[in-house]
Design an enzyme around this catalytic site. Structure first.
Site, PDB file in Angstrom:
ATOM      1  CD  GLU A   1     -24.817 -66.532 -78.713  1.00 42.23           C
ATOM      2  OE1 GLU A   1     -25.250 -65.988 -79.629  1.00 42.23           O
ATOM      3  OE2 GLU A   1     -23.652 -67.072 -78.699  1.00 42.23           O
TER       4      GLU A   1
HETATM    5  C1  FAD Z   1     -27.835 -76.470 -75.106  1.00 43.38           C
HETATM    6  C2  FAD Z   1     -27.686 -74.973 -74.282  1.00 43.38           C
HETATM    7  C3  FAD Z   1     -26.492 -74.411 -74.217  1.00 43.38           C
HETATM    8  C4  FAD Z   1     -26.401 -73.384 -73.501  1.00 43.38           C
HETATM    9  N1  FAD Z   1     -25.170 -72.580 -73.131  1.00 43.38           N
HETATM   10  C5  FAD Z   1     -25.226 -71.664 -72.246  1.00 43.38           C
HETATM   11  C6  FAD Z   1     -24.012 -71.223 -71.686  1.00 43.38           C
HETATM   12  O1  FAD Z   1     -23.049 -71.471 -72.035  1.00 43.38           O
HETATM   13  N2  FAD Z   1     -23.826 -70.201 -70.737  1.00 43.38           N
HETATM   14  C7  FAD Z   1     -25.126 -69.729 -69.888  1.00 43.38           C
HETATM   15  O2  FAD Z   1     -25.089 -68.952 -69.305  1.00 43.38           O
HETATM   16  N3  FAD Z   1     -26.249 -70.016 -70.536  1.00 43.38           N
HETATM   17  C8  FAD Z   1     -26.321 -71.071 -71.511  1.00 43.38           C
HETATM   18  N4  FAD Z   1     -27.549 -71.609 -72.035  1.00 43.38           N
HETATM   19  C9  FAD Z   1     -28.944 -70.922 -71.469  1.00 43.38           C
HETATM   20  C10 FAD Z   1     -29.721 -70.182 -72.571  1.00 43.38           C
HETATM   21  O3  FAD Z   1     -29.027 -69.118 -72.745  1.00 43.38           O
HETATM   22  C11 FAD Z   1     -31.009 -70.219 -71.796  1.00 43.38           C
HETATM   23  O4  FAD Z   1     -31.609 -71.489 -71.990  1.00 43.38           O
HETATM   24  C12 FAD Z   1     -31.862 -69.229 -72.465  1.00 43.38           C
HETATM   25  O5  FAD Z   1     -31.356 -67.907 -71.902  1.00 43.38           O
HETATM   26  C13 FAD Z   1     -33.456 -69.154 -72.202  1.00 43.38           C
HETATM   27  O6  FAD Z   1     -33.679 -69.590 -70.855  1.00 43.38           O
HETATM   28  P1  FAD Z   1     -34.508 -71.075 -70.223  1.00 43.38           P
HETATM   29  O7  FAD Z   1     -33.961 -72.056 -70.998  1.00 43.38           O
HETATM   30  O8  FAD Z   1     -34.644 -70.912 -68.621  1.00 43.38           O
HETATM   31  O9  FAD Z   1     -36.131 -70.417 -70.758  1.00 43.38           O
HETATM   32  P2  FAD Z   1     -37.021 -69.651 -70.274  1.00 43.38           P
HETATM   33  O10 FAD Z   1     -36.367 -68.062 -69.669  1.00 43.38           O
HETATM   34  O11 FAD Z   1     -37.759 -70.359 -68.981  1.00 43.38           O
HETATM   35  O12 FAD Z   1     -37.979 -69.180 -71.274  1.00 43.38           O
HETATM   36  C14 FAD Z   1     -39.251 -70.014 -71.853  1.00 43.38           C
HETATM   37  C15 FAD Z   1     -40.022 -69.342 -72.954  1.00 43.38           C
HETATM   38  O13 FAD Z   1     -40.365 -68.144 -72.599  1.00 43.38           O
HETATM   39  C16 FAD Z   1     -40.005 -67.339 -73.404  1.00 43.38           C
HETATM   40  N5  FAD Z   1     -39.903 -65.955 -72.660  1.00 43.38           N
HETATM   41  C17 FAD Z   1     -39.306 -65.654 -71.494  1.00 43.38           C
HETATM   42  N6  FAD Z   1     -39.534 -64.296 -71.381  1.00 43.38           N
HETATM   43  C18 FAD Z   1     -40.536 -64.031 -72.295  1.00 43.38           C
HETATM   44  C19 FAD Z   1     -41.063 -62.568 -72.485  1.00 43.38           C
HETATM   45  N7  FAD Z   1     -40.764 -61.533 -71.507  1.00 43.38           N
HETATM   46  N8  FAD Z   1     -41.736 -62.401 -73.543  1.00 43.38           N
HETATM   47  C20 FAD Z   1     -42.043 -63.385 -74.379  1.00 43.38           C
HETATM   48  N9  FAD Z   1     -41.496 -64.867 -74.293  1.00 43.38           N
HETATM   49  C21 FAD Z   1     -40.658 -64.760 -73.216  1.00 43.38           C
HETATM   50  C22 FAD Z   1     -38.646 -67.451 -73.971  1.00 43.38           C
HETATM   51  O14 FAD Z   1     -38.307 -67.021 -75.211  1.00 43.38           O
HETATM   52  C23 FAD Z   1     -39.102 -69.028 -74.086  1.00 43.38           C
HETATM   53  O15 FAD Z   1     -39.505 -69.496 -75.400  1.00 43.38           O
HETATM   54  C24 FAD Z   1     -27.584 -72.759 -72.780  1.00 43.38           C
HETATM   55  C25 FAD Z   1     -28.817 -73.504 -72.862  1.00 43.38           C
HETATM   56  C26 FAD Z   1     -28.893 -74.500 -73.825  1.00 43.38           C
HETATM   57  C27 FAD Z   1     -30.294 -75.088 -73.830  1.00 43.38           C
END
Ligand code: FAD
Length: 753
Positions: free
Chosen positions: A437
């Site tokens: 989220e």
């Molecule tokens: C257990 C679990 C359940 C989930 N359930 C769902 C679901 O039901 N439906 C769904 O659609 N998604 C779901 N998600 C996805 C979740 O919303 C994403 O993992 C999340 O949005 C982050 O994306 P990412 O993991 O690809 O990280 P990335 O986007 O690759 O981010 C990596 C890091 O970079 C940081 N970052 C990125 N952009 C910036 C910026 N501009 N400035 C500073 N920092 C930044 C982030 O904060 C993070 O620390 C789930 C994820 C997990 C792990």
């Protein structure tokens, strides 16, 4: 003709129009989602405390209370977290059936559609209670009630769609999930490449207009068991079948997972948590237009819909889980610190333990205060987007710290896994809350202040709207009005911040709140300092502030503290100014004031415009950051809150799911009460330098019944201190096989030699 507008405002308007950074539609929609509440008051620099205190606290209906004490307790009794995590790797079938039958999936669905029609506060209380028993069960129940098909249908669905799907979601005939995240699009979800091409196709024997979908989603909670997938994708209309626009933008549709081309993948294992989560794909899946949530009219409006739903949902689910996690940590860690003795005393008596213990107790107080206050706003039908972001970020971050502290205090007891470890799984689950989220780094650096500055500032959004108004004359009129009000506000804030800072808030406004009055004064003081610094940063950096993430994060931290501390003060008042809880309140205030002062100092030191930075320091912090955090006396008092059985302890950790099963929490609670109840006896024994209670009885130092109670306490404490160990074959089903292979190889080697 107006002199001010035509000769002073106009050149500023023309300049600002030129430098106003362009904003994408997705950015604008994210910014405009939801509404504002107490955050807007904090942004004025002069919050109206009477308004906050008059806001009715969240309350449960009789029906909601009955659900919490009935079906929720029954569900908790079915949950054995160890077996769920390590043996079954899933909830037991009995729990799945019960969850569906009792409509846990339909808590937020209105009664007219067969749901329970519960308030956000009731939803929060249910999640909170279940999570103290099993996180897997809590996440399973939480997800269909937050962002997903149910919420989106209720808000944006056409009546026929609501009548068709909501009753099926409410009673669990359909299990929903929501697919937004894809491998290439995580935090930047709007960059997804999942597509839907408008075309004609055959659906249930008829040729209809619809969409041909291709997607790859991952991390989708409940995905592996879902029957109804809420899917976000980008819609395109290359043949102009629905209108003149080719790139329509993000759209959300309902995809029954039995449709041809839908592939539901295997399961992910997120941090060893076993709630259902996994990837899914769609290959040329055809859906008719009326599977778009809200129908064809909602083509391309998906991002706005998602952001609006998130504005409320983010304030409930994870904050409830986190508040429960902190309360659970406080209750268990206080009890354990009381039971566990080293160097001949309870470890809770060591100052080194008191410090993290007080932090856990105060965090539990603060998070639950903020959860309740936010739920009160949500109950009133508000959708405070900035506050929801603050809650998600701060609750999960602070829970992380509380759980880390709890692990440290438990030592090996919490490190060694097994059915007797009640903390280890909570510890492992922390990164999930941090990531989902809106990952926390992004939320802290980009969202809280980035969105807050525009949404909650009294004039900025009006100015921005005026600047981007296509009708220049109309835009100039609107800008003239907003801009000069802004200038007046800025001057008032400057003098207010100056006066309050230089007098250490002594005359800042505060309601008559007994011992807490001075806390209000300090918050009024910091709020004006925050408003002034925010205005100056916006003025000197403009759109560039978006890229100055470290500065933005510091402003976000101050806004977050102001919100959370307001909630703590409201809780103190609503609970009747409990003297025993004052230590927790005072801890939160001292710690929050320290953060605010440090962030203000960092902002002044790092503002790129050095003249403005120094000016701000002169106005709001002439002597630098001076608050040191909670005093040792407050820390000591705050730790005592969870080291003694008391009403204060129960207020701090209410409704932790307590199943009397002689395991984990129940075993700990029993031992805690016995140990606390035989403290005087233990003291007499120590004074007499005796360990054997029967000998002490014989010598007349203690009575027989005191001795028996002490023995029971010792036995119960010894049981709590126990940890598990496992036979090798119990740890690995393949252990025996590999051992056999090893023996065989050894035999072959020997034969060969
Ligand atoms: C257990 C679990 C359940 C989930 N359930 C769902 C679901 O039901 N439906 C769904 O659609 N998604 C779901 N998600 C996805 C979740 O919303 C994403 O993992 C999340 O949005 C982050 O994306 P990412 O993991 O690809 O990280 P990335 O986007 O690759 O981010 C990596 C890091 O970079 C940081 N970052 C990125 N952009 C910036 C910026 N501009 N400035 C500073 N920092 C930044 C982030 O904060 C993070 O620390 C789930 C994820 C997990 C792990």
């Amino acid at each position: 003709m107006s002199f001010r507008r035509d000769f002073i405002t106009k050149p500023i308007f023309s300049w600002a129009r030129g430098v106003l950074p362009s904003m994408s539609d997705t950015e604008r929609e994210a910014l405009e989602a939801g509404d504002v509440w107490w955050d807007a008051d904090l942004f004025t620099g002069d919050p109206d405390w009477t308004r906050l205190l008059a806001f009715a606290p969240a309350a449960l209906t009789e029906e909601e209370k009955a659900f919490l004490n009935g079906p929720v307790d029954q569900l908790c009794a079915m949950l054995d977290d160890w077996k769920i995590n390590w043996e079954w790797r899933d909830l037991p079938q009995e729990a799945w059936d019960f969850i569906k039958r009792e409509k846990f999936f339909g808590m937020i669905i209105p009664k007219e559609f067969g749901g329970l029609g519960f308030s956000p506060y009731a939803h929060s209380e249910v999640v909170r209670k279940i999570s103290s028993r099993s996180l897997t069960a809590a996440v399973t129940v939480m997800v269909p009630n937050s962002l997903g098909p149910g919420e989106l249908l209720m808000r944006f669905g056409a009546r026929e769609q609501q009548e068709k799907w909501l009753p099926r979601l409410a009673d669990g005939r359909d299990i929903p999930c929501f697919g937004l995240t894809s491998p290439e699009a995580g935090s930047d979800a709007a960059s997804m490449i999942d597509s839907g091409i408008i075309c004609k196709g055959n659906f249930e024997g008829r040729e209809v207009l619809g969409l041909r979908l291709n997607w790859h989603k991952r991390y989708i909670t409940l995905g592996p068991v879902s029957t109804l997938l809420g899917l976000a994708f980008k819609a395109y209309d290359p043949d102009h079948l629905a209108g003149n626009t080719e790139e329509l933008g993000i759209t959300v549709a309902l995809i029954p997972t039995h449709l041809p081309g839908v592939e539901i993948g295997h399961r992910h294992l997120p941090a060893m948590q076993v709630f259902q989560n996994g990837p899914n794909w769609g290959r040329d899946v055809f859906i008719p237009m009326d599977y778009i949530i809200g129908g064809e009219a909602r083509l391309g409006q998906g991002w706005k819909m998602l952001m609006t739903a998130l504005a409320a949902g983010r304030g409930i689910s994870l904050p409830s889980l986190s508040a429960a996690g902190a309360a659970f940590a406080a209750r268990t860690t206080g009890a354990y610190a009381r039971i566990r003795e080293q160097f001949g005393v309870s470890i809770g008596k060591f100052e080194g333990i008191e410090e993290p213990l007080a932090r856990i107790a105060a965090t539990a107080y603060l998070l639950d205060a903020a959860r309740r206050m936010t739920c009160a706003a949500l109950n009133e039908g508000r959708h405070p987007a900035v506050i929801s972001g603050i809650m998600k970020l701060q609750a999960t971050e602070r829970m992380r710290i509380a759980i880390d502290d709890a692990m440290d205090i438990h030592g090996g007891k919490a490190v060694i896994d097994g059915p007797q470890n009640y903390l280890g799984n909570l510890y492992r689950s922390v990164p999930v809350g941090i990531t989902v989220e809106g990952a926390n780094i992004l939320t802290r650096n980009l969202i809280v202040f980035g969105q807050g500055a525009i949404r909650a500032h009294p004039y900025l959004l009006d100015e921005m709207n005026a600047l981007s108004e296509p009708d220049r004359a109309k835009g100039l009129d609107a800008f003239d009005s907003a801009f000069w009000k802004h200038v007046g506000h800025s001057f008032a804030t400057l003098f207010r911040a100056w006066g309050r800072s230089w007098t250490s808030g002594a005359f800042a406004p505060a309601p008559d709140a007994g011992d807490a009055t001075s806390f209000y004064r300090q918050l009024s003081r910091y709020s004006s300092a925050f408003a002034l610094c925010a205005d100056m940063a916006l003025l000197t950096l403009g759109g560039a502030l978006k890229r100055k993430e470290m500065l933005s994060a510091r402003f976000g931290d101050i806004l977050s503290e102001l919100y959370l501390l307001s909630a703590a003060l409201k809780r103190w008042e609503e609970e009747g100014r409990q003297p025993a809880d004052f230590a927790a309140l005072a801890w939160c205030m001292a710690s929050g004031f320290k953060t605010i002062e440090n962030r203000l100092a960092e902002i002044c030191a790092n503002l790129p415009n050095r003249f403005v930075g120094l000016l701000l320091k002169f106005v709001v912090q002439p002597f630098g950051a001076r608050v040191l955090g909670p005093s040792d006396r407050i820390v000591h008092q705050c730790a005592q809150l969870v080291l003694e059985p008391s009403a204060a302890r129960d207020r701090l950790t209410p409704d932790i799911a307590h199943v009397d099963d002689d395991r984990g929490l129940a075993r700990l609670e029993k031992a805690f009460l016995l140990v606390a109840g035989s403290e005087d006896t233990a003291k007499k024994m120590r004074a007499a330098r005796l360990h054997d209670w029967q000998e002490a009885v014989k010598k007349g130092i203690i009575t027989q019944s005191e001795g028996e109670r002490l023995a029971a306490a010792r036995e119960a404490a010894a049981k709590v201190i126990e940890v598990d160990d496992f036979a090798p074959e119990a740890l690995s089903p393949i252990y025996k096989k590999s051992a056999d292979v090893h023996q065989l190889e050894l035999g072959e080697q020997r034969a060969a030699s």
